[in-house]
Motif scaffolding. Structure first.
Motif, PDB file in Angstrom:
ATOM      1  N   ARG A   1      68.274 111.432  23.004  1.00 11.41           N
ATOM      2  CA  ARG A   1      67.962 112.835  23.089  1.00 11.41           C
ATOM      3  C   ARG A   1      69.038 113.372  24.097  1.00 11.41           C
ATOM      4  NH1 ARG A   1      62.869 114.346  25.555  1.00 11.41           N
ATOM      5  NH2 ARG A   1      61.828 114.901  23.568  1.00 11.41           N
TER       6      ARG A   1
ATOM      7  N   PHE B   1      72.137 112.426  24.273  1.00 11.47           N
ATOM      8  CA  PHE B   1      73.252 112.626  23.619  1.00 11.47           C
ATOM      9  C   PHE B   1      73.291 114.085  23.006  1.00 11.47           C
ATOM     10  CE2 PHE B   1      75.413 112.883  19.640  1.00 11.47           C
ATOM     11  CZ  PHE B   1      76.829 112.425  19.751  1.00 11.47           C
ATOM     12  N   LEU B   2      72.044 114.586  22.518  1.00 14.09           N
ATOM     13  CA  LEU B   2      71.826 115.971  21.895  1.00 14.09           C
ATOM     14  C   LEU B   2      71.794 116.885  23.081  1.00 14.09           C
ATOM     15  CD1 LEU B   2      69.549 115.061  19.198  1.00 14.09           C
ATOM     16  CD2 LEU B   2      71.819 115.363  18.966  1.00 14.09           C
ATOM     17  N   ASP B   3      71.697 116.583  24.375  1.00 13.86           N
ATOM     18  CA  ASP B   3      71.557 117.667  25.493  1.00 13.86           C
ATOM     19  C   ASP B   3      72.796 117.864  26.132  1.00 13.86           C
ATOM     20  OD1 ASP B   3      70.160 118.835  27.257  1.00 13.86           O
ATOM     21  OD2 ASP B   3      69.151 117.516  28.502  1.00 13.86           O
ATOM     22  N   LEU B   4      73.418 118.831  25.360  1.00 21.97           N
ATOM     23  CA  LEU B   4      74.883 119.502  25.817  1.00 21.97           C
ATOM     24  C   LEU B   4      74.887 120.267  27.225  1.00 21.97           C
ATOM     25  CD1 LEU B   4      76.174 120.656  22.546  1.00 21.97           C
ATOM     26  CD2 LEU B   4      76.982 118.649  23.794  1.00 21.97           C
TER      27      LEU B   4
ATOM     28  N   TRP C   1      74.769 115.171  29.903  1.00 18.85           N
ATOM     29  CA  TRP C   1      74.993 114.820  28.693  1.00 18.85           C
ATOM     30  C   TRP C   1      75.486 113.039  28.660  1.00 18.85           C
ATOM     31  CZ3 TRP C   1      80.019 113.788  25.971  1.00 18.85           C
ATOM     32  CH2 TRP C   1      79.758 113.480  24.348  1.00 18.85           C
TER      33      TRP C   1
ATOM     34  N   GLY D   1      65.798 115.926  17.595  1.00 18.19           N
ATOM     35  CA  GLY D   1      65.821 116.312  18.829  1.00 18.19           C
ATOM     36  C   GLY D   1      64.538 116.614  19.586  1.00 18.19           C
TER      37      GLY D   1
ATOM     38  N   PHE E   1      80.439 109.868  33.519  1.00 21.05           N
ATOM     39  CA  PHE E   1      79.121 109.720  32.825  1.00 21.05           C
ATOM     40  C   PHE E   1      78.429 108.522  33.338  1.00 21.05           C
ATOM     41  CE2 PHE E   1      81.759 111.996  29.902  1.00 21.05           C
ATOM     42  CZ  PHE E   1      81.010 113.267  29.845  1.00 21.05           C
TER      43      PHE E   1
ATOM     44  N   GLY F   1      70.069 118.934  15.732  1.00 19.41           N
ATOM     45  CA  GLY F   1      69.682 118.490  16.937  1.00 19.41           C
ATOM     46  C   GLY F   1      70.183 118.638  18.408  1.00 19.41           C
ATOM     47  N   PHE F   2      71.432 119.201  18.318  1.00 17.27           N
ATOM     48  CA  PHE F   2      72.084 119.709  19.481  1.00 17.27           C
ATOM     49  C   PHE F   2      71.432 121.123  19.812  1.00 17.27           C
ATOM     50  CE2 PHE F   2      76.178 117.394  18.477  1.00 17.27           C
ATOM     51  CZ  PHE F   2      75.980 116.620  19.729  1.00 17.27           C
TER      52      PHE F   2
ATOM     53  N   THR G   1      68.444 122.097  18.571  1.00 11.08           N
ATOM     54  CA  THR G   1      66.845 121.936  18.980  1.00 11.08           C
ATOM     55  C   THR G   1      67.008 121.589  20.460  1.00 11.08           C
ATOM     56  OG1 THR G   1      66.434 121.507  16.827  1.00 11.08           O
ATOM     57  CG2 THR G   1      64.881 120.626  18.678  1.00 11.08           C
ATOM     58  N   VAL G   2      67.465 120.649  20.840  1.00 13.97           N
ATOM     59  CA  VAL G   2      67.363 120.068  22.351  1.00 13.97           C
ATOM     60  C   VAL G   2      68.031 121.441  23.476  1.00 13.97           C
ATOM     61  CG1 VAL G   2      68.180 118.286  23.880  1.00 13.97           C
ATOM     62  CG2 VAL G   2      67.649 117.595  21.595  1.00 13.97           C
ATOM     63  N   GLY G   3      69.156 121.865  22.896  1.00  7.37           N
ATOM     64  CA  GLY G   3      69.812 123.153  23.512  1.00  7.37           C
ATOM     65  C   GLY G   3      68.641 124.236  24.023  1.00  7.37           C
TER      66      GLY G   3
ATOM     67  N   MET H   1      65.458 123.596  23.908  1.00 10.20           N
ATOM     68  CA  MET H   1      64.415 122.850  24.618  1.00 10.20           C
ATOM     69  C   MET H   1      64.772 122.919  26.216  1.00 10.20           C
ATOM     70  SD  MET H   1      63.404 119.853  22.173  1.00 10.20           S
ATOM     71  CE  MET H   1      62.162 118.771  23.238  1.00 10.20           C
ATOM     72  N   ARG H   2      66.300 122.683  26.269  1.00 13.51           N
ATOM     73  CA  ARG H   2      66.828 122.463  27.760  1.00 13.51           C
ATOM     74  C   ARG H   2      66.388 123.789  28.270  1.00 13.51           C
ATOM     75  NH1 ARG H   2      66.955 119.498  31.522  1.00 13.51           N
ATOM     76  NH2 ARG H   2      67.762 117.699  30.214  1.00 13.51           N
TER      77      ARG H   2
ATOM     78  N   LEU I   1      62.481 120.827  28.883  1.00  9.19           N
ATOM     79  CA  LEU I   1      62.889 119.428  29.414  1.00  9.19           C
ATOM     80  C   LEU I   1      63.340 119.323  30.881  1.00  9.19           C
ATOM     81  CD1 LEU I   1      65.763 118.695  26.467  1.00  9.19           C
ATOM     82  CD2 LEU I   1      63.630 117.671  26.832  1.00  9.19           C
TER      83      LEU I   1
END
Lengths: 135, 147
Positions: free
Chosen positions: A30, A32-35, A39, A97, B6, B134-135, B137-139, B141-142, B147
């Protein structure tokens, strides 16, 4: 028997690879998907690594008349890009996601984290069954 | 080894694990002439899909996945699995992943690993779509504070 052993070996190696690469960890996937968060590009390295043997394998495959352990290649032949492909991939991405899990890691986690992975896998099988009975 | 900027990333372990995944998929391709797509193999192993790989092969492959991960856990003395999702979240996610992968004929392994390396236009489109989804969806959520 030899075929089953080879398929099992492929599954073992696949599952081991998921664990080694950190992809058995939903939080890392997740991330990775969390731009917009912290990230984590690890998944891109996993995909890059997986491309190497597979790119070579496709080159070898083109020169083979039949596979090593059975009589014929059975590969997807369709080139159709339709609404089903797009809608399916989009729905899959939403679930991916939300849970940080795609089918491979979910199955790989069944023995390591049986409770959470088990719930996800049962729901995933239910989703597959819904598709089966509605089409 | 870490990646500058990272601290949590695992570039080397990720690449090595990726090589193992690619090799596993190459065994399926060259050994059985088949795509090592996990969603398809699972559907076949459970007889949800009526066509595809011989069932014994699909079952062996699917059974290998948790065993392989378990082996690594024993060797490493543990592998991180942070779910961080509640039961309802897991159920909703699982339903969407199951339905979506069947409707879209594949997941990260079939379309991603196997299809991208084959340069299949269909798989490239599918992979781009589920990645973008996916990007997004998590975006959401963030940015929504979940999240």
């Amino acid at each position: 028997m030899r075929q089953v052993a080879l398929a099992l070996a492929s599954g073992l190696l696949f599952g081991a690879g998921l664990a080694v690469s950190g992809m058995a960890d939903p939080a890392r996937v997740r991330a990775f998907l969390d731009l917009f968060g912290a990230w984590d590009p690890t998944l891109a390295f996993v995909m890059a690594g997986a491309m190497v043997p597979m790119a070579i394998a496709w080159l070898i495959q083109q020169r083979m008349t039949k596979p090593v352990a059975c009589n014929a290649f059975d590969l997807p032949g369709t080139r159709l890009i339709d609404g089903k492909l797009l809608a399916g991939a989009a729905l899959f991405g939403i679930g991916w996601g939300i849970g940080g899990l795609c089918p491979g890691p979910a199955l790989a986690d069944l023995l390591i984290a049986p409770f959470e992975a088990g719930i996800f896998v049962v729901a995933m099988l239910a989703g597959m069954t819904i598709h089966r009975i509605t089409t | 080894m870490t990646l500058p900027g990272f601290p949590d990333a695992m570039p080397v372990a990720g690449f090595l694990g990726g090589l193992m995944i690619g090799l596993a998929a190459a065994i399926m391709l060259l050994g059985f002439g088949r795509i090592a797509g996990v969603s398809g193999m699972l559907a076949r192993a459970t007889a949800i899909a009526t066509a595809g790989a011989p069932r014994a092969l699909a079952i062996a492959f699917v059974v290998g996945l948790p065993l392989g991960a378990m082996l690594v856990t024993l060797v490493y003395g543990g592998v991180e699995t942070r779910f961080g999702a509640g039961i309802l979240q897991l159920i909703g996610a699982g339903l969407l992943v199951g339905l979506g992968t069947r409707l879209g004929s594949g997941c990260t392994s079939g379309h991603g690993v196997c299809g991208l390396s084959r340069l299949s236009p269909r798989s490239i489109v599918a992979t781009f779509t589920f990645m973008a989804s996916g990007f997004a969806t998590v975006g959401v959520m963030r940015l929504g504070g979940w999240l």
